[in-house]
Design a protein around this motif. Structure first.
Motif, PDB file in Angstrom:
ATOM      1  N   ASN A 141       0.818  -1.223   0.000  1.00 43.71           N
ATOM      2  CA  ASN A 141       0.000   0.000   0.000  1.00 43.71           C
ATOM      3  C   ASN A 141       0.851   1.271   0.000  1.00 43.71           C
ATOM      4  O   ASN A 141       0.331   2.368   0.104  1.00 43.71           O
ATOM      5  CB  ASN A 141      -1.024  -0.002   1.140  1.00 43.71           C
ATOM      6  CG  ASN A 141      -0.383  -0.011   2.504  1.00 43.71           C
ATOM      7  OD1 ASN A 141       0.814   0.241   2.639  1.00 43.71           O
ATOM      8  ND2 ASN A 141      -1.168  -0.318   3.532  1.00 43.71           N
ATOM      9  N   LYS A 372      -9.840  -8.946   1.347  1.00 43.68           N
ATOM     10  CA  LYS A 372      -9.064  -8.587   0.155  1.00 43.68           C
ATOM     11  C   LYS A 372      -9.336  -9.646  -0.912  1.00 43.68           C
ATOM     12  O   LYS A 372      -9.150 -10.836  -0.664  1.00 43.68           O
ATOM     13  CB  LYS A 372      -7.579  -8.550   0.516  1.00 43.68           C
ATOM     14  CG  LYS A 372      -6.728  -7.805  -0.461  1.00 43.68           C
ATOM     15  CD  LYS A 372      -5.322  -7.619   0.076  1.00 43.68           C
ATOM     16  CE  LYS A 372      -5.156  -6.322   0.856  1.00 43.68           C
ATOM     17  NZ  LYS A 372      -3.762  -6.082   1.252  1.00 43.68           N
ATOM     18  N   ASP A 376      -8.264  -7.349  -5.942  1.00 40.43           N
ATOM     19  CA  ASP A 376      -7.563  -6.286  -5.209  1.00 40.43           C
ATOM     20  C   ASP A 376      -6.054  -6.464  -5.318  1.00 40.43           C
ATOM     21  O   ASP A 376      -5.289  -5.519  -5.134  1.00 40.43           O
ATOM     22  CB  ASP A 376      -7.953  -6.285  -3.723  1.00 40.43           C
ATOM     23  CG  ASP A 376      -9.414  -5.935  -3.520  1.00 40.43           C
ATOM     24  OD1 ASP A 376      -9.895  -5.039  -4.230  1.00 40.43           O
ATOM     25  OD2 ASP A 376     -10.072  -6.570  -2.674  1.00 40.43           O
ATOM     26  N   HIS A 398      -8.166  -6.487   4.258  1.00 35.81           N
ATOM     27  CA  HIS A 398      -8.189  -5.019   4.174  1.00 35.81           C
ATOM     28  C   HIS A 398      -8.059  -4.356   5.548  1.00 35.81           C
ATOM     29  O   HIS A 398      -7.846  -3.149   5.628  1.00 35.81           O
ATOM     30  CB  HIS A 398      -9.514  -4.547   3.561  1.00 35.81           C
ATOM     31  CG  HIS A 398      -9.541  -4.605   2.061  1.00 35.81           C
ATOM     32  ND1 HIS A 398      -8.451  -4.278   1.281  1.00 35.81           N
ATOM     33  CD2 HIS A 398     -10.528  -4.938   1.197  1.00 35.81           C
ATOM     34  CE1 HIS A 398      -8.772  -4.412   0.005  1.00 35.81           C
ATOM     35  NE2 HIS A 398     -10.018  -4.821  -0.082  1.00 35.81           N
ATOM     36  N   ASN A 401      -5.420  -1.916   7.105  1.00 34.75           N
ATOM     37  CA  ASN A 401      -5.376  -0.528   6.643  1.00 34.75           C
ATOM     38  C   ASN A 401      -6.327   0.336   7.481  1.00 34.75           C
ATOM     39  O   ASN A 401      -7.521   0.041   7.578  1.00 34.75           O
ATOM     40  CB  ASN A 401      -5.783  -0.507   5.160  1.00 34.75           C
ATOM     41  CG  ASN A 401      -5.794   0.887   4.581  1.00 34.75           C
ATOM     42  OD1 ASN A 401      -6.584   1.732   5.000  1.00 34.75           O
ATOM     43  ND2 ASN A 401      -4.927   1.121   3.624  1.00 34.75           N
ATOM     44  N   ARG A 404      -9.541   1.739   5.767  1.00 36.32           N
ATOM     45  CA  ARG A 404     -10.508   0.664   5.489  1.00 36.32           C
ATOM     46  C   ARG A 404     -11.174   0.218   6.790  1.00 36.32           C
ATOM     47  O   ARG A 404     -12.345  -0.115   6.831  1.00 36.32           O
ATOM     48  CB  ARG A 404      -9.793  -0.536   4.883  1.00 36.32           C
ATOM     49  CG  ARG A 404      -9.130  -0.224   3.568  1.00 36.32           C
ATOM     50  CD  ARG A 404      -9.970  -0.784   2.476  1.00 36.32           C
ATOM     51  NE  ARG A 404      -9.265  -0.789   1.215  1.00 36.32           N
ATOM     52  CZ  ARG A 404      -9.845  -1.059   0.079  1.00 36.32           C
ATOM     53  NH1 ARG A 404     -11.127  -1.353   0.049  1.00 36.32           N
ATOM     54  NH2 ARG A 404      -9.163  -1.046  -1.029  1.00 36.32           N
TER      55      ARG A 404
END
Ligand SMILES: Nc1ncnc2c1ncn2[C@@H]1O[C@H](COP(=O)(O)OP(=O)(O)OP(=O)(O)O)[C@@H](O)[C@H]1O
Ligand SMILES: CC(C)(CO)[C@@H](O)C(=O)NCCC(=O)O
Length: 499
Positions: A141, A372, A376, A398, A401, A404
């Motif tokens: 990311n 995810k 993705d 996810h 993060n 998220r």
């Protein structure tokens, strides 16, 4: 400057910013693996002979010093620093110098990037060169930060083609082209994994090892030589999700299974449940914890062991039985991630206090905000192994993060928990079915009670993963079979007394 952490996340829809790059050609390095986009079957744009040739040339030109694996969570880069720099015109130029200087003068890059100095390998002879292999990783990311860093440090002027694998080689392909003017020579991630593994096991004596006396005070590692003919063997690749491969030879392997409950699930769930914000923090915290306060053990249910099937102190959540006849059956597998896990996790994550409340909440949720998916990671399908873009790659993946995490609603968390538990059961059931060569799988248990979502998912998953070979069957009396069965045994037996 915290270059790699500047942008929180990076989608491929990045401002086109084509940079002028130095024309550059290098001898082929990547003879070890078959480039995926050279397989006409696998990529629509390599259907013609001329385009095939064009792609082959790209691979011929691929820089010999970099291999990058852009995974669902981490980018892994291997940099090959050759000693032949002075005599090799291809390695000259300010781009190379800038790159070498930048890589070698740092052990950390931004907030997530590191160079694993302990893994460095010197004197490696590859493709007629001798040099050092450097190992670097950073969070996927932070790709935007990586592009900025490459631009700011003059790395974008070099090279023209880079070898890449992992889902991100597909997902970020256009971003590499547009931001850095770099073309990716793409290689299949499983083939690359096997190629790299065989190389390291051959070149690095301590590469492979096992644990002697695991889980005791005397535990220690012992080197193990895989040898020149280790086939067949199985690789369980625990990344964001898990892929399981049967390797028959260096170039002959199949993906025999996988599960979305993987490393990403661990970090994602820990972030939600314990408020940590990294894998390392999650591990550090886990080291101090006692999972028996959270998990239900066999002894919590039995008051001891369930000896008939050799179940000691683990959690029982679901069992998978091979039924040969009414009295002949074996427990061929099981997983502790079952119905209890669903209710337990939903209670912790979404504040519900019953199974029914958890199901009702899950019905309103959208698990894609939490999990995810393959798309993705890949930006689409991973077609070689039949992994469609909609398949969950990493349950709760996810949730590592922060943004998220903030946007996930309780109903999304409930739905994701349901999907996690169901996927995991489905994956294991399918593997058990194929190992024991049976085509009918009957799902029972009250986890399925009023839980159409899970039944449909299981039905779909069995069909999908077995190409229609394995059939998922369900029964109306979901959880009553045991109670009825023991009653029938008693009524039908000559002696009326219990065992
Ligand atoms: N520094 C780290 N930062 C984040 N996760 C880490 C770190 N170190 C180890 N991990 C763990 O490793 C997992 C990622 O492993 P790996 O790099 O093999 O997978 P990936 O290639 O990103 O995923 P996939 O193969 O599924 O696309 C994470 O989900 C996490 O559990
Ligand atoms: C999608 C990949 C292959 C990406 O590396 C990996 O995350 C994975 O194998 N996930 C598990 C998918 C499944 O078999 O359910």
């Amino acid at each position: 400057m915290d270059l790699l952490s500047e942008a929180p996340s990076c989608d491929p829809e990045i401002q086109p910013e084509l940079l002028k790059i130095r024309e550059y050609v290098s001898p082929a390095y990547a003879t070890l693996a078959v480039p995926v986009d050279c397989e006409p079957r696998l990529a629509a744009d390599v259907a013609t002979t001329s385009s095939y040739r064009r792609h082959s040339q790209d691979h011929q030109q691929a820089i010999q010093w970099f291999g990058i694996d852009v995974g669902g969570t981490l980018v892994k880069a291997v940099y090959y620093e050759t000693q032949n720099d002075k005599t090799d015109p291809l390695t000259e130029g300010e781009g190379v110098a800038a790159m070498k200087k930048f890589i070698k003068s740092n052990l950390k890059y931004g907030s997530t990037g590191i160079r694993d100095q302990r893994l460095e390998m010197h004197g490696q002879k590859i493709g007629g060169y001798t040099g050092t292999l450097h190992f670097i990783k950073f969070a996927t990311n932070r790709m935007c930060g990586f592009f900025d860093m490459a631009t700011n440090n003059g790395l974008a002027r070099f090279p023209k083609v880079v070898c890449a694998t992992g889902g991100g080689a597909f997902k970020f392909e256009s971003a590499f082209q547009e931001r850095l003017g770099v073309k990716l020579a793409k290689y299949d991630e499983m083939q690359s994994l096997i190629t790299g593994l065989h190389y390291l096991c051959r070149e690095y004596l301590d590469e492979c090892y096992y644990w002697e006396n695991p889980n005791s005070d005397q535990s220690h590692t012992v080197p193990f030589q895989l040898g020149p003919d280790p086939y067949p063997y199985i690789i369980v690749n625990i990344g964001s999700g898990v892929s399981i491969l049967r390797v028959n030879s260096a170039n002959d392997f199949t993906r025999i299974g996988g599960t979305s409950v993987g490393g990403g699930t661990f970090t994602g769930l820990c972030s939600l449940l314990a408020g940590v914000d990294s894998f390392e923090a999650a591990i550090t915290l886990a080291e101090k914890g006692d999972s028996h306060r959270v998990d239900k053990l066999v002894r919590d249910i039995y008051g001891g062991d369930y000896s008939r099937f050799g179940l000691g102190g683990e959690v029982v959540a679901s069992s998978i039985l091979r039924v040969n006849s009414a009295t002949d059956f074996t427990r061929i597998g099981g997983t502790s991630v079952g119905g209890g896990t669903f209710t337990g996790l939903c209670s912790l994550l979404a504040g519900v206090d019953s199974f029914e409340a958890a199901i009702t909440l899950a019905e309103k949720g959208d698990s894609h905000r939490v999990d995810k998916l393959v798309r993705d990671i890949y930006g689409g399908d991973y077609s070689r192994f039949g992994l469609g873009g909609e398949v969950v790659a990493s349950s709760f993946g996810h949730m590592a993060n922060v943004d998220r995490r903030k946007s996930a609603r309780p109903e999304d968390l409930a739905k994701a928990t349901l999907v996690t538990v169901t996927n995991n059961i489905g994956a294991i059931a399918r593997m058990c079915a194929s190992i024991s060569g049976v085509e009918r799988v009957v799902f029972v248990g009250n986890y399925l009670c009023g839980n159409e979502m899970s039944m449909q998912m299981l039905a779909y998953a069995m069909e999908y993963w077995s190409q229609g070979q394995i059939k998922a069957l369900f029964l109306r009396h979901e959880g009553y079979f045991g109670a009825l069965g023991c009653l029938l045994s008693r009524l039908n037996s000559s002696s009326q007394g219990p065992d």
